[in-house]
Design a protein around this motif. Structure first.
Motif, PDB file in Angstrom:
ATOM      1  N   MET A  27      35.676 -18.418  74.572  1.00 41.17           N
ATOM      2  CA  MET A  27      35.181 -17.326  73.728  1.00 41.17           C
ATOM      3  C   MET A  27      34.176 -17.870  72.710  1.00 41.17           C
ATOM      4  SD  MET A  27      36.480 -14.381  74.508  1.00 41.17           S
ATOM      5  CE  MET A  27      37.160 -13.199  73.346  1.00 41.17           C
ATOM      6  N   GLU A  28      32.943 -17.705  73.037  1.00 43.66           N
ATOM      7  CA  GLU A  28      31.879 -18.245  72.198  1.00 43.66           C
ATOM      8  C   GLU A  28      31.911 -17.651  70.789  1.00 43.66           C
ATOM      9  OE1 GLU A  28      28.076 -16.969  73.509  1.00 43.66           O
ATOM     10  OE2 GLU A  28      27.208 -17.588  71.592  1.00 43.66           O
ATOM     11  N   LEU A  29      32.350 -16.371  70.730  1.00 37.69           N
ATOM     12  CA  LEU A  29      32.308 -15.681  69.439  1.00 37.69           C
ATOM     13  C   LEU A  29      33.201 -16.336  68.400  1.00 37.69           C
ATOM     14  CD1 LEU A  29      32.338 -11.856  70.026  1.00 37.69           C
ATOM     15  CD2 LEU A  29      30.749 -13.178  68.665  1.00 37.69           C
ATOM     16  N   PHE A  30      34.282 -16.934  68.835  1.00 38.96           N
ATOM     17  CA  PHE A  30      35.259 -17.450  67.887  1.00 38.96           C
ATOM     18  C   PHE A  30      35.058 -18.924  67.569  1.00 38.96           C
ATOM     19  CE2 PHE A  30      37.080 -13.789  69.975  1.00 38.96           C
ATOM     20  CZ  PHE A  30      37.340 -12.994  68.876  1.00 38.96           C
ATOM     21  N   LYS A  31      33.978 -19.505  68.113  1.00 39.43           N
ATOM     22  CA  LYS A  31      33.671 -20.898  67.793  1.00 39.43           C
ATOM     23  C   LYS A  31      32.499 -20.918  66.824  1.00 39.43           C
ATOM     24  CE  LYS A  31      33.425 -22.599  71.942  1.00 39.43           C
ATOM     25  NZ  LYS A  31      32.979 -23.486  73.011  1.00 39.43           N
ATOM     26  N   PRO A  32      32.755 -21.201  65.558  1.00 37.74           N
ATOM     27  CA  PRO A  32      31.641 -21.237  64.607  1.00 37.74           C
ATOM     28  C   PRO A  32      30.635 -22.309  65.017  1.00 37.74           C
ATOM     29  CG  PRO A  32      33.759 -21.335  63.485  1.00 37.74           C
ATOM     30  CD  PRO A  32      34.039 -21.504  64.928  1.00 37.74           C
ATOM     31  N   LEU A  34      31.547 -15.617  63.115  1.00 38.29           N
ATOM     32  CA  LEU A  34      32.527 -16.350  62.325  1.00 38.29           C
ATOM     33  C   LEU A  34      31.882 -17.417  61.433  1.00 38.29           C
ATOM     34  CD1 LEU A  34      35.435 -15.810  62.138  1.00 38.29           C
ATOM     35  CD2 LEU A  34      35.900 -17.588  63.805  1.00 38.29           C
ATOM     36  N   ALA A  35      30.792 -18.042  61.910  1.00 40.84           N
ATOM     37  CA  ALA A  35      30.164 -19.107  61.127  1.00 40.84           C
ATOM     38  C   ALA A  35      29.633 -18.553  59.803  1.00 40.84           C
ATOM     39  CB  ALA A  35      29.041 -19.746  61.922  1.00 40.84           C
ATOM     40  N   VAL A  36      29.031 -17.361  59.874  1.00 45.19           N
ATOM     41  CA  VAL A  36      28.426 -16.774  58.677  1.00 45.19           C
ATOM     42  C   VAL A  36      29.502 -16.408  57.660  1.00 45.19           C
ATOM     43  CG1 VAL A  36      27.101 -14.809  57.835  1.00 45.19           C
ATOM     44  CG2 VAL A  36      26.436 -15.947  59.948  1.00 45.19           C
ATOM     45  N   THR A  37      30.541 -15.708  58.133  1.00 44.36           N
ATOM     46  CA  THR A  37      31.584 -15.299  57.188  1.00 44.36           C
ATOM     47  C   THR A  37      32.341 -16.509  56.673  1.00 44.36           C
ATOM     48  OG1 THR A  37      33.138 -14.931  58.978  1.00 44.36           O
ATOM     49  CG2 THR A  37      31.866 -13.054  58.259  1.00 44.36           C
ATOM     50  N   ALA A  38      32.467 -17.555  57.527  1.00 45.53           N
ATOM     51  CA  ALA A  38      33.171 -18.757  57.092  1.00 45.53           C
ATOM     52  C   ALA A  38      32.431 -19.411  55.932  1.00 45.53           C
ATOM     53  CB  ALA A  38      33.320 -19.738  58.248  1.00 45.53           C
ATOM     54  N   VAL A  39      31.091 -19.491  56.031  1.00 46.88           N
ATOM     55  CA  VAL A  39      30.326 -20.109  54.949  1.00 46.88           C
ATOM     56  C   VAL A  39      30.530 -19.334  53.649  1.00 46.88           C
ATOM     57  CG1 VAL A  39      27.994 -20.534  54.114  1.00 46.88           C
ATOM     58  CG2 VAL A  39      28.618 -21.162  56.430  1.00 46.88           C
ATOM     59  N   LEU A  40      30.466 -18.014  53.738  1.00 48.80           N
ATOM     60  CA  LEU A  40      30.652 -17.197  52.533  1.00 48.80           C
ATOM     61  C   LEU A  40      32.043 -17.416  51.945  1.00 48.80           C
ATOM     62  CD1 LEU A  40      28.974 -13.931  53.781  1.00 48.80           C
ATOM     63  CD2 LEU A  40      28.168 -15.371  51.937  1.00 48.80           C
ATOM     64  N   ALA A  41      33.049 -17.452  52.849  1.00 52.12           N
ATOM     65  CA  ALA A  41      34.418 -17.642  52.359  1.00 52.12           C
ATOM     66  C   ALA A  41      34.590 -19.023  51.733  1.00 52.12           C
ATOM     67  CB  ALA A  41      35.405 -17.455  53.509  1.00 52.12           C
ATOM     68  N   ILE A  55      38.084 -13.586  57.983  1.00 48.49           N
ATOM     69  CA  ILE A  55      38.492 -12.816  59.163  1.00 48.49           C
ATOM     70  C   ILE A  55      38.220 -11.332  58.964  1.00 48.49           C
ATOM     71  CG2 ILE A  55      40.445 -12.187  60.630  1.00 48.49           C
ATOM     72  CD1 ILE A  55      39.835 -15.038  60.989  1.00 48.49           C
ATOM     73  N   ARG A  56      38.467 -10.842  57.747  1.00 51.77           N
ATOM     74  CA  ARG A  56      38.316  -9.403  57.510  1.00 51.77           C
ATOM     75  C   ARG A  56      36.885  -8.950  57.773  1.00 51.77           C
ATOM     76  NH1 ARG A  56      39.833  -9.405  52.734  1.00 51.77           N
ATOM     77  NH2 ARG A  56      42.003  -8.821  53.035  1.00 51.77           N
ATOM     78  N   LEU A  57      35.941  -9.640  57.158  1.00 51.41           N
ATOM     79  CA  LEU A  57      34.544  -9.254  57.329  1.00 51.41           C
ATOM     80  C   LEU A  57      34.118  -9.407  58.788  1.00 51.41           C
ATOM     81  CD1 LEU A  57      31.923  -8.374  56.047  1.00 51.41           C
ATOM     82  CD2 LEU A  57      31.441 -10.736  55.479  1.00 51.41           C
ATOM     83  N   PHE A  58      34.461 -10.548  59.368  1.00 50.74           N
ATOM     84  CA  PHE A  58      34.089 -10.828  60.749  1.00 50.74           C
ATOM     85  C   PHE A  58      34.634  -9.752  61.687  1.00 50.74           C
ATOM     86  CE2 PHE A  58      36.002 -12.782  64.593  1.00 50.74           C
ATOM     87  CZ  PHE A  58      34.838 -12.970  65.326  1.00 50.74           C
ATOM     88  N   ALA A  59      35.935  -9.481  61.582  1.00 51.42           N
ATOM     89  CA  ALA A  59      36.573  -8.566  62.526  1.00 51.42           C
ATOM     90  C   ALA A  59      36.046  -7.148  62.366  1.00 51.42           C
ATOM     91  CB  ALA A  59      38.086  -8.578  62.323  1.00 51.42           C
ATOM     92  N   ASN A  60      35.863  -6.713  61.134  1.00 51.00           N
ATOM     93  CA  ASN A  60      35.370  -5.355  60.925  1.00 51.00           C
ATOM     94  C   ASN A  60      33.993  -5.162  61.521  1.00 51.00           C
ATOM     95  OD1 ASN A  60      36.968  -3.358  59.264  1.00 51.00           O
ATOM     96  ND2 ASN A  60      37.396  -5.281  58.229  1.00 51.00           N
ATOM     97  N   MET A  61      33.091  -6.100  61.230  1.00 53.54           N
ATOM     98  CA  MET A  61      31.723  -5.913  61.684  1.00 53.54           C
ATOM     99  C   MET A  61      31.623  -6.094  63.187  1.00 53.54           C
ATOM    100  SD  MET A  61      30.626  -4.877  59.048  1.00 53.54           S
ATOM    101  CE  MET A  61      29.059  -4.393  59.706  1.00 53.54           C
ATOM    102  N   MET A  62      32.292  -7.128  63.716  1.00 51.23           N
ATOM    103  CA  MET A  62      32.220  -7.358  65.149  1.00 51.23           C
ATOM    104  C   MET A  62      32.857  -6.191  65.899  1.00 51.23           C
ATOM    105  SD  MET A  62      33.874 -10.180  67.515  1.00 51.23           S
ATOM    106  CE  MET A  62      35.307  -9.164  67.438  1.00 51.23           C
ATOM    107  N   GLY A  63      33.980  -5.711  65.383  1.00 51.62           N
ATOM    108  CA  GLY A  63      34.654  -4.593  66.033  1.00 51.62           C
ATOM    109  C   GLY A  63      33.751  -3.372  66.123  1.00 51.62           C
ATOM    110  N   GLY A  64      33.075  -3.074  65.009  1.00 52.17           N
ATOM    111  CA  GLY A  64      32.188  -1.916  65.002  1.00 52.17           C
ATOM    112  C   GLY A  64      31.099  -2.046  66.055  1.00 52.17           C
ATOM    113  N   HIS A  65      30.455  -3.226  66.108  1.00 51.92           N
ATOM    114  CA  HIS A  65      29.389  -3.445  67.087  1.00 51.92           C
ATOM    115  C   HIS A  65      29.932  -3.307  68.498  1.00 51.92           C
ATOM    116  CE1 HIS A  65      26.098  -5.344  64.575  1.00 51.92           C
ATOM    117  NE2 HIS A  65      27.034  -4.988  63.713  1.00 51.92           N
TER     118      HIS A  65
END
Lengths: 165, 354
Positions: A1-6, B216-223, B275-285
């Motif tokens: 799952m590419e999405l979950f690998k930062p 996840l990388a973007v939200t991780a940096v912010l977090a 996770i919250r930001l990532f999941a909400n935005m990805m889910g919507g898309h």
């Protein structure tokens, strides 16, 4: 799952981009914006407070004017009352003085009248004496029989005249 | 009369959409194209080396690829050189395998080596565009105040000011108190950056369309940044509460139960943010794309007519989801900001008896 690998590259650029953005905004934009907004909020608050104060002043001004007017009226009435009192007092005083004066005048008149009467009495007496003497002379010329009896008679007459007065 | 015209237009659009689908489905030799839903979803949500030109799936705007080869040398070239699986300078975009859709170096023995990859990918370009948009927007407000002083702003600037006021005056200041001016710039930047990235992600074509906050990388940096700010500025009392909290001694002395819980808390807070930001935005898309794909899934299962009919429903549902996502964009940006504010202010506690 590419999405979950930062992805490292993405995280790296994200970090750089965020730091640059934060640096620029924190130095040149946000403090100025926050300060301006707070200043404007203060200005508006002050403006509202000023307007409210002005309005309450206006409301107060009418009440104050009414109060002043009422006070002035009271004072006026007071002054008028005072004046009336003073006038009455003056009149009273003048009346008293006039009465005193009149009494003095009447007293003086009485005194002089008494004097005049006494004077007149005295004069009358001497005049009557003279008159009596003249009468007596006439009597003597006619009858010098008893001189003393004649004189007593004259005196008696005179006394009678005196008491009659 | 107006209603009648609207009804006619609506029917015409529906018919055209259905016909268009039927035409597209029978494009080549009357055969239905097989649709790989998973692949399409992940392609749309994921990153890529190059940005699709609007309304064309094959043409891409080239973006720079910057990689560090195994021997330590840096290589930079445009992504168009790697188009369609072409090899350039020993580099190639892997198809399948561990590094699917990533640039890999083909070593002399034929094996793939994943280089250090600092490429300006679609997402990185999206981040830079978002940052630029935030800069323009914020400096628009600043310039208004600089030029007009105390006058109230109009139009777009006024709308922005409302948002700034909402975030700063109504959220940050009540929570942070007199420390608000110190941390306000960071929190406002976070809010506007996330909001801009969220909204840009909802625009389907360039310069939007990059799924930034759903990565996840973007939200991780912010977090992580919030985590650092929280813990590096924490007061002595904050750390004391952490390692020697005011609870019965049995809870903290022989077995450091409370300490373990507190220590977990430090890390779960930023992870929850991420996770919250990532999941909400990805889910919507993802939901929007799935609704669109329903057309093709139903089409391949029940024939072109059903697929054509599905078009109407799919468009309506997608539209609804996009409107909802606009709301979610704002809410999630706000939630991230308010939670960051609370975490930071919680790290600034002072002893109660002060």
């Amino acid at each position: 799952m590419e999405l979950f690998k930062p992805e490292f590259g993405l995280a790296f650029w994200m970090f750089i981009a965020f730091l640059c953005l934060f640096g620029i905004l924190a130095k040149w934009a946000w403090p100025f914006i926050i300060k301006s907004m707070e200043e404007r909020a203060d200005l508006i608050d002050k403006g509202v407070a000023y307007a409210q104060e002005a309005k309450s002043h206006l409301d107060n001004a009418k009440a104050e004017a009414d109060k002043l007017l009422a006070e002035a009226r009271n004072e006026q009435a007071e002054i008028l009352r005072e004046a009336a009192k003073m006038r009455n007092e003056l009149i009273e005083k003048a009346r008293g003085e006039a009465a005193d004066e009149a009494k003095k005048v009447t007293d003086a008149a009485q005194v002089s009248l008494e004097q005049a009467r006494k004077e007149a009495e005295k004069q009358l007496r001497s005049e009557v004496g003279d008159l009596a003497l003249q009468i007596a002379e006439k009597v003597i010329r006619r009858n010098i029989a008893s001189d003393d009896a004649q004189k007593a008679l004259v005196d008696q007459y005179l006394s009678e005249v005196e008491t009659k007065n | 009369m107006k209603k009648a015209i609207a009804a006619i237009i609506a029917v015409a659009v529906i018919v055209l959409m259905a016909l268009g689908y039927a035409e597209a489905a029978h494009h080549s030799d009357g055969q239905m194209h097989e649709v790989n839903a998973q692949e399409i979803i992940f392609e749309h949500l994921g990153d890529s080396y190059g940005w699709e030109v609007p309304f064309s799936h094959s043409k891409r705007i080239p973006l720079p690829v910057i990689v560090r080869a195994q021997d330590g040398s840096w290589h930079a070239f445009m992504s168009c050189r790697l188009a369609d699986g072409a090899q350039y300078d020993g580099f190639q975009i892997a198809q399948g395998g561990d590094y699917n859709n990533k640039v890999v170096q083909i070593l002399p023995d034929g094996s793939q080596y994943r280089p250090v990859d600092l490429s300006i990918t679609k997402n990185v370009a999206g981040i830079l565009i978002a940052a630029l948009v935030v800069l323009l927007v914020v400096f628009k407000i600043k310039n208004w105040y600089k030029k007009n002083g105390m006058k109230a702003p109009r139009r777009f600037t006024a709308a922005l000011e409302v948002v700034v006021d909402f975030v700063y005056t109504d959220t940050i200041r009540p929570i942070m108190g007199k420390e608000a001016p110190k941390y306000g710039p960071y929190l406002l930047t976070v809010f506007f950056f996330i909001l801009t990235m969220n909204l840009l992600g909802l625009i389907v074509i360039f310069p939007g369309g990059a799924n930034l906050t759903g990565n996840l990388a973007v939200t991780a940096v912010l977090a992580v940044i919030t985590f650092l700010v929280t813990n590096l500025t924490g007061t002595k009392h904050y750390w004391k509460e952490m390692f020697w909290p005011e609870v019965p001694t049995a809870l903290k002395c022989p077995v450091p139960l409370m300490q373990i819980i507190e220590l977990f808390g430090i890390f779960t807070k930023p992870i929850a943010l991420m996770i919250r930001l990532f999941a909400n935005m990805m889910g919507g898309h993802m939901v929007v794309i799935v609704f669109m794909l329903l057309i093709f899934i139903f089409g391949s299962m029940f024939g072109a007519a059903v697929g054509g009919g599905m078009t109407v429903l799919s468009v309506l549902l997608s539209l609804f989801m996009l409107i909802l996502d606009t709301l979610v964009s704002f809410i999630q940006a706000y939630v991230f900001t308010i939670l960051s504010t609370m975490f930071i202010s919680m790290a600034h506690v002072h002893a109660h008896h002060e």
